[in-house]
Design a protein around this motif. Sequence first.
Motif, short mmCIF file in Angstrom:
data_model
loop_
_atom_site.label_atom_id
_atom_site.label_comp_id
_atom_site.label_asym_id
_atom_site.label_seq_id
_atom_site.Cartn_x
_atom_site.Cartn_y
_atom_site.Cartn_z
N UNK A 77 18.99 17.94 21.58
CA UNK A 77 19.05 16.48 21.54
C UNK A 77 18.82 15.91 22.93
N UNK A 78 18.03 14.85 22.98
CA UNK A 78 17.82 14.16 24.25
C UNK A 78 16.69 14.69 25.11
N UNK A 79 16.07 15.80 24.70
CA UNK A 79 14.98 16.37 25.48
C UNK A 79 13.72 15.53 25.31
N UNK A 80 13.04 15.26 26.42
CA UNK A 80 11.74 14.60 26.37
C UNK A 80 10.72 15.67 25.96
N UNK A 81 10.27 15.63 24.71
CA UNK A 81 9.43 16.70 24.18
C UNK A 81 8.04 16.61 24.79
N UNK A 82 7.81 17.51 25.72
CA UNK A 82 6.56 17.56 26.48
C UNK A 82 6.26 19.02 26.75
N UNK A 83 5.04 19.34 27.08
CA UNK A 83 4.67 20.74 27.28
C UNK A 83 5.57 21.43 28.31
N UNK A 84 5.83 20.76 29.43
CA UNK A 84 6.62 21.43 30.48
C UNK A 84 8.08 21.60 30.09
#
Length: 300
Positions: A77-84
């Motif tokens: 929860x709360x993670x900015x879903x991005x490749x890195x």
Amino acid sequence: MLHVADAPKPVVVRTADERAVGYYEYGDPNGIPLIALHGTPACGAGFAWADDRARAHGIRMLAPDRPGVGASDRWPAGVNIRVDAYSPELRAFADALELPTFAVLGYSGGGPYALAAAHDLADRVSSVAIVSGSGQVGEWATVRDFETTDRVLTRLSQRVPILARATLEVGVRASRVAPRASLWFGQLEMSDPDRAVMAEFPTARSALAMFTQSCRHGARGVVDDYAALGRPWGFDVGEITVPVHCWHSETDPIVPMRHTDELVRRIPGADVTHWSGGGHLAIIDRIDEVFDALVDTARR
């Protein structure tokens, strides 16, 4: 004919923070560790065809499902879903399997994640192989570069994720109920070389396993994956110091070869092999070349 089961079996490992990561293991259990990152929409089952070849090359091939895909837990929860954002997940996976160092193979949509690992986990990653890798949207690539299905699903995943999930889940149900018909429809967008590669699979179910097993618990993870690949990756590829070698078919209809050529221009010391002929699935017939390079780098 490829030796591939209709439904390869995943293993689940728990990381230090108790997150479940589903993965598939191929090749030599005592071989050189290689983490193979799947494309989209797919999962670790998509490398089952490489089992015999990895064993012959003395490679232990570990293919984890990304968060929310297949047997893996969704993103925290709360993670900015991005490749890195995947790099810490990959480090935790390697820790759980007690891998101090490892090579990484990124195929298609797995290419960006492999490059993130090269950038963020240089203390652990020995070398990186990118095959038919997708370019960075917003930098040297655009969503328009992709073929129709991927283009539509990327845009839906970013703008109307509920519709993207429904579309994928309907496709998975159809593939499970009528695999031969689903495979026939899927091949309508394929090039002749890719259709020839698909004919090497023993059954339609085995050819579709990487797709059907990616949505074992719904399509949210695959949608997250599409959305992440449709935006900037979050790191500068020019800062990568790990050895990177790329392969790409000159006639790839799914991801243009230009994506790889532009990538290699930006990474100091990186190089590329252009495959004449073949399509997006050329990796299946030419994996020995990739494995040879990885083994050679590991031994040096």
